[in-house]
Design an enzyme around this catalytic site. Structure first.
Site, PDB file in Angstrom:
ATOM      1  N   GLY A 131     -52.303  -9.769  11.478  1.00  0.00           N
ATOM      2  CA  GLY A 131     -51.784 -10.144  10.083  1.00  0.00           C
ATOM      3  C   GLY A 131     -50.252  -9.712  11.392  1.00  0.00           C
ATOM      4  O   GLY A 131     -49.521  -8.639  11.725  1.00  0.00           O
ATOM      5  N   GLU A 164     -60.494  -4.755   8.158  1.00  0.00           N
ATOM      6  CA  GLU A 164     -60.832  -3.064   8.491  1.00  0.00           C
ATOM      7  C   GLU A 164     -62.298  -2.435   8.720  1.00  0.00           C
ATOM      8  O   GLU A 164     -63.159  -1.483   8.105  1.00  0.00           O
ATOM      9  CB  GLU A 164     -60.080  -2.969   7.151  1.00  0.00           C
ATOM     10  CG  GLU A 164     -59.350  -0.891   7.477  1.00  0.00           C
ATOM     11  CD  GLU A 164     -58.677  -1.301   8.985  1.00  0.00           C
ATOM     12  OE1 GLU A 164     -57.363  -2.184   9.014  1.00  0.00           O
ATOM     13  OE2 GLU A 164     -59.189  -0.346   9.841  1.00  0.00           O
TER      14      GLU A 164
HETATM   15  C1  LIG Z   1     -54.224  -4.744   3.277  1.00  0.00           C
HETATM   16  C2  LIG Z   1     -54.719  -4.071   4.300  1.00  0.00           C
HETATM   17  C3  LIG Z   1     -54.695  -5.384   5.302  1.00  0.00           C
HETATM   18  C4  LIG Z   1     -55.569  -5.002   6.758  1.00  0.00           C
HETATM   19  C5  LIG Z   1     -55.823  -5.801   7.402  1.00  0.00           C
HETATM   20  C6  LIG Z   1     -57.053  -5.399   8.414  1.00  0.00           C
HETATM   21  C7  LIG Z   1     -56.794  -4.283   9.671  1.00  0.00           C
HETATM   22  C8  LIG Z   1     -58.175  -4.962  10.704  1.00  0.00           C
HETATM   23  O1  LIG Z   1     -59.026  -5.484  10.527  1.00  0.00           O
HETATM   24  S1  LIG Z   1     -57.319  -3.823  11.645  1.00  0.00           S
HETATM   25  C9  LIG Z   1     -58.834  -3.411  12.734  1.00  0.00           C
HETATM   26  C10 LIG Z   1     -60.225  -3.108  12.195  1.00  0.00           C
HETATM   27  N1  LIG Z   1     -61.445  -2.939  13.158  1.00  0.00           N
HETATM   28  C11 LIG Z   1     -62.771  -2.101  12.859  1.00  0.00           C
HETATM   29  O2  LIG Z   1     -62.785  -1.630  11.818  1.00  0.00           O
HETATM   30  C12 LIG Z   1     -63.622  -1.966  13.553  1.00  0.00           C
HETATM   31  C13 LIG Z   1     -64.751  -1.837  13.768  1.00  0.00           C
HETATM   32  N2  LIG Z   1     -65.622  -1.214  14.344  1.00  0.00           N
HETATM   33  C14 LIG Z   1     -65.529  -0.082  14.206  1.00  0.00           C
HETATM   34  O3  LIG Z   1     -64.995   0.910  14.045  1.00  0.00           O
HETATM   35  C15 LIG Z   1     -66.613   0.877  15.310  1.00  0.00           C
HETATM   36  O4  LIG Z   1     -66.726  -0.008  16.567  1.00  0.00           O
HETATM   37  C16 LIG Z   1     -68.123   1.031  15.003  1.00  0.00           C
HETATM   38  C17 LIG Z   1     -67.294   2.038  14.404  1.00  0.00           C
HETATM   39  C18 LIG Z   1     -68.638  -0.263  14.373  1.00  0.00           C
HETATM   40  C19 LIG Z   1     -68.377   1.461  16.095  1.00  0.00           C
HETATM   41  O5  LIG Z   1     -67.814   2.700  17.443  1.00  0.00           O
HETATM   42  P1  LIG Z   1     -68.556   2.732  18.236  1.00  0.00           P
HETATM   43  O6  LIG Z   1     -67.310   4.110  19.209  1.00  0.00           O
HETATM   44  O7  LIG Z   1     -69.106   1.882  19.104  1.00  0.00           O
HETATM   45  O8  LIG Z   1     -69.174   4.202  17.482  1.00  0.00           O
HETATM   46  P2  LIG Z   1     -70.026   4.616  18.028  1.00  0.00           P
HETATM   47  O9  LIG Z   1     -71.013   4.886  18.797  1.00  0.00           O
HETATM   48  O10 LIG Z   1     -70.965   3.923  16.539  1.00  0.00           O
HETATM   49  O11 LIG Z   1     -70.334   5.885  17.175  1.00  0.00           O
HETATM   50  C20 LIG Z   1     -69.101   6.476  17.643  1.00  0.00           C
HETATM   51  C21 LIG Z   1     -68.821   7.994  17.098  1.00  0.00           C
HETATM   52  O12 LIG Z   1     -67.969   7.722  16.367  1.00  0.00           O
HETATM   53  C22 LIG Z   1     -67.807   8.047  15.401  1.00  0.00           C
HETATM   54  N3  LIG Z   1     -67.172   7.275  14.959  1.00  0.00           N
HETATM   55  C23 LIG Z   1     -66.722   5.666  14.715  1.00  0.00           C
HETATM   56  N4  LIG Z   1     -65.659   5.048  13.964  1.00  0.00           N
HETATM   57  C24 LIG Z   1     -65.169   6.565  13.355  1.00  0.00           C
HETATM   58  C25 LIG Z   1     -63.553   6.583  12.763  1.00  0.00           C
HETATM   59  N5  LIG Z   1     -63.199   5.723  12.434  1.00  0.00           N
HETATM   60  N6  LIG Z   1     -63.361   7.619  12.515  1.00  0.00           N
HETATM   61  C26 LIG Z   1     -63.951   9.260  12.559  1.00  0.00           C
HETATM   62  N7  LIG Z   1     -65.492   8.674  13.864  1.00  0.00           N
HETATM   63  C27 LIG Z   1     -65.682   8.108  14.218  1.00  0.00           C
HETATM   64  C28 LIG Z   1     -69.410   7.780  15.120  1.00  0.00           C
HETATM   65  O13 LIG Z   1     -69.269   8.412  13.511  1.00  0.00           O
HETATM   66  C29 LIG Z   1     -69.972   8.337  15.442  1.00  0.00           C
HETATM   67  O14 LIG Z   1     -69.562   9.415  15.910  1.00  0.00           O
HETATM   68  P3  LIG Z   1     -71.115   9.946  16.502  1.00  0.00           P
HETATM   69  O15 LIG Z   1     -71.448   9.952  17.382  1.00  0.00           O
HETATM   70  O16 LIG Z   1     -71.083  11.932  16.224  1.00  0.00           O
HETATM   71  O17 LIG Z   1     -72.840   9.764  15.554  1.00  0.00           O
HETATM   72  C1  LIG Z   2     -58.139 -11.866   6.610  1.00  0.00           C
HETATM   73  C2  LIG Z   2     -58.217 -10.999   7.810  1.00  0.00           C
HETATM   74  C3  LIG Z   2     -56.677 -10.323   8.483  1.00  0.00           C
HETATM   75  C4  LIG Z   2     -57.238  -9.340   9.533  1.00  0.00           C
HETATM   76  N1  LIG Z   2     -56.226  -8.801   9.872  1.00  0.00           N
HETATM   77  C5  LIG Z   2     -56.891  -7.944  11.506  1.00  0.00           C
HETATM   78  C6  LIG Z   2     -55.097  -6.815  11.800  1.00  0.00           C
HETATM   79  O1  LIG Z   2     -54.515  -7.037  11.284  1.00  0.00           O
HETATM   80  N2  LIG Z   2     -55.919  -6.385  13.301  1.00  0.00           N
HETATM   81  C7  LIG Z   2     -56.695  -6.658  13.653  1.00  0.00           C
HETATM   82  O2  LIG Z   2     -56.980  -6.175  14.765  1.00  0.00           O
HETATM   83  N3  LIG Z   2     -57.797  -7.593  13.222  1.00  0.00           N
HETATM   84  C8  LIG Z   2     -57.740  -7.689  12.253  1.00  0.00           C
HETATM   85  N4  LIG Z   2     -58.483  -8.515  11.321  1.00  0.00           N
HETATM   86  C9  LIG Z   2     -60.562  -8.761  12.566  1.00  0.00           C
HETATM   87  C10 LIG Z   2     -61.614  -7.534  11.782  1.00  0.00           C
HETATM   88  O3  LIG Z   2     -60.591  -6.679  11.249  1.00  0.00           O
HETATM   89  C11 LIG Z   2     -62.567  -8.484  12.254  1.00  0.00           C
HETATM   90  O4  LIG Z   2     -63.141  -9.751  11.498  1.00  0.00           O
HETATM   91  C12 LIG Z   2     -63.429  -7.144  11.988  1.00  0.00           C
HETATM   92  O5  LIG Z   2     -63.819  -6.919  12.318  1.00  0.00           O
HETATM   93  C13 LIG Z   2     -64.910  -8.354  11.941  1.00  0.00           C
HETATM   94  O6  LIG Z   2     -65.269  -8.713  13.217  1.00  0.00           O
HETATM   95  P1  LIG Z   2     -65.166  -9.600  13.795  1.00  0.00           P
HETATM   96  O7  LIG Z   2     -64.350 -10.725  13.178  1.00  0.00           O
HETATM   97  O8  LIG Z   2     -65.810  -9.517  15.470  1.00  0.00           O
HETATM   98  O9  LIG Z   2     -67.211  -9.655  13.228  1.00  0.00           O
HETATM   99  P2  LIG Z   2     -68.398  -9.510  13.813  1.00  0.00           P
HETATM  100  O10 LIG Z   2     -68.351  -8.192  14.308  1.00  0.00           O
HETATM  101  O11 LIG Z   2     -68.431 -10.759  15.197  1.00  0.00           O
HETATM  102  O12 LIG Z   2     -69.214  -9.684  12.962  1.00  0.00           O
HETATM  103  C14 LIG Z   2     -70.122 -11.322  12.532  1.00  0.00           C
HETATM  104  C15 LIG Z   2     -71.723 -10.275  12.562  1.00  0.00           C
HETATM  105  O13 LIG Z   2     -72.378  -9.878  13.075  1.00  0.00           O
HETATM  106  C16 LIG Z   2     -72.798  -8.497  12.669  1.00  0.00           C
HETATM  107  N5  LIG Z   2     -72.911  -7.302  13.266  1.00  0.00           N
HETATM  108  C17 LIG Z   2     -71.471  -6.891  14.441  1.00  0.00           C
HETATM  109  N6  LIG Z   2     -71.565  -6.520  14.502  1.00  0.00           N
HETATM  110  C18 LIG Z   2     -73.232  -6.123  13.961  1.00  0.00           C
HETATM  111  C19 LIG Z   2     -73.847  -4.495  14.830  1.00  0.00           C
HETATM  112  N7  LIG Z   2     -73.790  -3.560  15.377  1.00  0.00           N
HETATM  113  N8  LIG Z   2     -75.137  -3.974  13.942  1.00  0.00           N
HETATM  114  C20 LIG Z   2     -75.588  -5.728  12.727  1.00  0.00           C
HETATM  115  N9  LIG Z   2     -75.133  -6.581  12.553  1.00  0.00           N
HETATM  116  C21 LIG Z   2     -73.303  -6.512  13.438  1.00  0.00           C
HETATM  117  C22 LIG Z   2     -71.502  -8.453  11.220  1.00  0.00           C
HETATM  118  O14 LIG Z   2     -72.125  -7.957  10.473  1.00  0.00           O
HETATM  119  C23 LIG Z   2     -72.056 -10.219  11.039  1.00  0.00           C
HETATM  120  O15 LIG Z   2     -72.623 -10.135  10.052  1.00  0.00           O
HETATM  121  C24 LIG Z   2     -58.903  -9.455  10.115  1.00  0.00           C
HETATM  122  C25 LIG Z   2     -59.627 -10.380   9.774  1.00  0.00           C
HETATM  123  C26 LIG Z   2     -59.278 -10.610   8.714  1.00  0.00           C
HETATM  124  C27 LIG Z   2     -60.479 -11.423   7.783  1.00  0.00           C
END
Ligand SMILES: CCCCCCCC(=O)SCCNC(=O)CCNC(=O)[C@H](O)C(C)(C)COP(=O)(O)OP(=O)(O)OC[C@H]1O[C@@H](n2cnc3c(N)ncnc32)[C@H](O)[C@@H]1OP(=O)(O)O
Ligand SMILES: Cc1cc2nc3c(=O)[nH]c(=O)nc-3n(C[C@H](O)[C@H](O)[C@H](O)COP(=O)(O)OP(=O)(O)OC[C@H]3O[C@@H](n4cnc5c(N)ncnc54)[C@H](O)[C@@H]3O)c2cc1C
Length: 652
Positions: A177, A420
């Site tokens: 964002g 998130e």
């Molecule tokens: C108003 C608000 C505006 C906001 C706008 C939006 C902003 C955004 O979207 S920012 C981008 C957000 N992106 C995400 O959230 C990404 C989501 N993906 C993830 O968090 C990770 O890839 C995830 C957790 C799915 C998998 O991570 P990965 O390292 O592969 O973890 P995984 O192998 O499953 O586990 C590793 C260990 O880390 C731990 N872990 C993973 N994430 C976390 C965390 N956030 N905190 C603490 N521990 C964690 C797991 O529990 C696991 O622990 P253990 O080994 O003891 O079981």
């Molecule tokens: C409005 C908006 C604002 C955002 N702002 C930010 C920002 O400020 N900063 C930032 O860094 N990001 C931001 N994002 C990105 C956001 O964090 C990602 O879109 C989100 O983390 C999902 O990842 P992806 O889009 O790659 O979807 P993907 O991970 O490709 O997901 C697609 C599909 O695959 C499935 N999938 C993926 N992995 C697995 C798994 N391990 N097991 C089972 N199913 C799985 C999901 O469940 C989903 O159905 C924003 C997104 C949106 C929509």
């Protein structure tokens, strides 16, 4: 019944008292009365570019006013929370705020991941808005699997710099964002390489644009990603690096470090890098409650105004609020607003307590916090998105109008299911921890949200019409589902599958088990909160809170009917009792419905809805909004003579 009568029909429900989580007296008027914070033209009639420019204008004024309040000693972080949140924030910037990430992720990451020296260097600049940041983690090719991110940061010991590079198109940062045209700095999450070895993802501060001219710096390819379902003034952007050099101390080194010679010093836990994501997930549970409240107010007030059809042939058209099916669309969502609010408050307190422990190096409670933040973010945002859509549908055609503010609210809330941490992925994270605790229960009793796993499976839960029974049944169901999923995991492994394949093949059950676990927490927190209030509020108020708690619980139970029949002693006849209980509660809540949504205390300017206005003058407002359409500026649009008339003539 005219609007006036409806207004006077509001029951003597004390607006403040019901919503006992009273927020500090935030000076809403200071913002809402400022004419400069109102749009001259409805946003929906602006171009994509104009929407963004208008949003930047308002966002800068908004934060200037917050900083003014702060300088006058009238509040601090709480004011930022108000203007960034789903209430005031989305009223003033309904299509998203291009500077949100500066406050919601950029500054918190500097605080959570920077050393004291780095905080001293960056935090004041950020608070003063000398720099505007964003959080650039997601890439075109990766959002969920952050260990697979492709942006690289290679350390060059000769110059004591990191070289950031995007090796592929899919490595471009995509989504952050404010990244498109607003931010001039970012926290960039990249794979750290030093001394020829990759050490995984780490956060780096990177300047993107010149602080004076705002021109992109050399090697920075940057822009906006284009139109979206909603939030079209959030300025989500893309960012590519072509060998961009940053000083060594631009790597945020609170948890792990790179020394001048390139030596890597490991973090006490790789999970600490993920800290910002927990913080935002905790915040999103509150936002889910806020957006659902907004839609509940709009749909409930409209349902008190709207008269349609007949219940009895010789009767006038009733308020649609008197149709039980309408009550079933509205009242469980009102109850969910209270449930998510109480869960959000409890989670926020839990987060603060555990974050303090982390500061002292105590990591024991981090895994449970992560699992709980994941499941509550996933369940609350999914239910809120489903609820807002249900509330929009409950308003018929007028709910489809932009002027209702329900479509825009849906656009904001449904995005939370993805950002998130995509909800399915987060539920799997919770499931991972639940299975781990199930396989080794020795410490499960130490976990406040999971200690029930130690006993629930074998505990008798004979049916009774009570919230306590619902909680016990949910716990037994969650334990049963986790136990079954774990058995299927083991069976698959025993048949020769790898654990990873077995996990993937069991993932539908695992997601479902995590979801029930989440609902258990929410009902239990609602129950605990109401128990805590009952001795402190009037009898009438206690009765209403109890009705809402029961409605939320019985609705949660009815959503789990199939699983209850599989994992508890419940029988078909008991489900009938639950259904009748639900219908009784709808009838009990009906007299207070409007008063309950009034207790959410959102002014008309916050609701921004022709359907949800406090005075009930819906039809006049809809008609006045229609006059703002540019098409109504002239009786005959030029397309008639250009296209329509020649077309009609050609057909004659
Ligand atoms: C108003 C608000 C505006 C906001 C706008 C939006 C902003 C955004 O979207 S920012 C981008 C957000 N992106 C995400 O959230 C990404 C989501 N993906 C993830 O968090 C990770 O890839 C995830 C957790 C799915 C998998 O991570 P990965 O390292 O592969 O973890 P995984 O192998 O499953 O586990 C590793 C260990 O880390 C731990 N872990 C993973 N994430 C976390 C965390 N956030 N905190 C603490 N521990 C964690 C797991 O529990 C696991 O622990 P253990 O080994 O003891 O079981
Ligand atoms: C409005 C908006 C604002 C955002 N702002 C930010 C920002 O400020 N900063 C930032 O860094 N990001 C931001 N994002 C990105 C956001 O964090 C990602 O879109 C989100 O983390 C999902 O990842 P992806 O889009 O790659 O979807 P993907 O991970 O490709 O997901 C697609 C599909 O695959 C499935 N999938 C993926 N992995 C697995 C798994 N391990 N097991 C089972 N199913 C799985 C999901 O469940 C989903 O159905 C924003 C997104 C949106 C929509």
């Amino acid at each position: 019944m005219s609007a006036k009568v409806v207004v006077s029909k509001r029951r003597n429900v004390n607006r403040q008292a019901i919503f006992l989580i009273t927020l500090w007296p935030f000076p809403e008027d200071f913002f809402l009365s400022d004419p400069e914070l109102k749009s001259k033209v409805p946003l929906e009639y602006l171009s994509h570019k104009e929407k963004y420019e208008e949003a930047v204008r308002k966002a800068c004024l908004l934060f200037r006013k917050v900083i003014q309040l702060q300088n006058e000693g009238k509040g601090g972080m709480d004011n930022f929370r108000e203007v960034l949140g789903g209430q005031l924030g989305s009223a003033i910037l309904p299509d998203g705020n291009p500077i949100t990430l500066h406050y919601v992720m950029f500054i918190p990451t500097l605080m959570g991941q920077g050393t004291i020296e780095q905080q001293a260097e960056w935090i004041q600049k950020a608070w003063n808005c000398d720099i505007i940041g964003t959080y650039a983690q997601t890439e075109l090719g990766h959002g969920t699997f952050i260990r697979g991110l492709e942006t690289v940061a290679k350390y060059d010991p000769k110059t004591e710099e990191f070289v950031l590079h995007s090796p592929t198109l899919t490595a471009y940062k995509w989504w952050p964002g404010g990244l498109g045209h607003s931010a001039n700095y970012a926290v960039v999450v990249a794979q750290l390489y030093t001394q020829g070895k990759c050490h995984g993802i780490h956060p780096f501060v990177v300047q993107l644009r010149d602080e004076e001219t705002h021109e992109p710096l050399p090697g920075i390819k940057i822009g906006e990603i284009g139109c979206k379902l909603g939030m079209n003034s959030t300025n989500n952007g893309y960012l590519g690096f072509d060998n961009v050099r940053i000083p060594r101390n631009y790597m945020l080194m609170k948890n792990s470090q790179v020394l001048p010679d390139g030596t890597y010093v490991k973090s006490p836990s790789s999970k600490l890098t993920y800290g910002t994501m927990i913080f935002v997930r905790v915040v999103l549970v509150q936002d889910a409650a806020t957006y659902l409240k907004k839609a509940s107010i709009i749909a409930t007030r409209y349902s008190a105004i709207r008269h349609q059809s007949q219940i009895k042939p010789d009767q006038p058209e009733p308020q649609i609020l008197d149709y039980v099916t309408q009550q079933y669309k509205l009242f469980p969502n009102i109850a969910s607003c209270f449930a998510f609010q109480y869960a959000a408050t409890w989670l926020w307190d839990t987060y603060n307590n555990i974050t303090e422990e982390l500061e002292t190096g105590q990591l024991d409670n981090l895994p449970e916090l992560h699992a709980t933040a994941c499941v509550l973010k996933a369940v609350s945002t999914a239910d809120a998105a489903q609820g807002v859509e249900m509330l929009r549908l409950a308003c018929g055609g007028h709910g489809y109008m932009t002027a209702s503010n329900l479509p825009s609210t849906y656009g904001l809330v449904t995005a939370m299911c993805t950002y998130e941490g995509e909800n399915t992925v987060l539920l799997l994270q919770t499931a991972r921890f639940l299975v781990k605790m199930w396989q080794n229960k020795t410490n499960v009793y130490k976990l406040p949200t999971m200690k029930y796993l130690a006993t629930a499976l074998n505990r008798a839960t004979p049916f009774e019409k009570s919230v306590e029974w619902v909680i016990a049944a949910l716990q037994k169901t969650a334990a049963g589902k986790i136990d079954l999923a774990n058995r299927h995991l083991n069976e698959r492994v025993a048949k020769g599958q790898s654990y990873e394949d077995a996990w993937n093949n069991t993932s539908i059950e695992l997601v479902s088990a995590a979801e029930v676990h989440g609902r258990t927490i929410i009902v239990e927190q609602f129950y605990n909160t109401v128990q805590g209030y009952k001795s402190r509020v009037s009898k009438e108020l206690g009765t209403v809170l109890e009705q809402l708690l029961q409605l939320y619980a019985v609705n949660a139970a009815l959503r789990c009917t199939g699983d209850f029949l599989r994992f508890t002693e419940v029988l078909g006849k008991d489900i009938t009792v639950l259904q009748t209980w639900l219908e009784e509660l709808l009838s009990q809540i009906r007299p207070n419905a409007v008063g309950l949504v009034d207790s959410f205390d959102m002014r008309d300017e916050i609701l921004s809805s022709a359907l949800g206005c406090y005075d009930g003058n819906v039809y006049e407002r809809l008609f006045n909004e229609a006059q703002k359409s540019p098409l109504n500026a002239e009786p005959v649009n030029k397309s008639y003579n250009l296209y329509l008339k020649p077309f009609i003539k050609a057909q004659l």
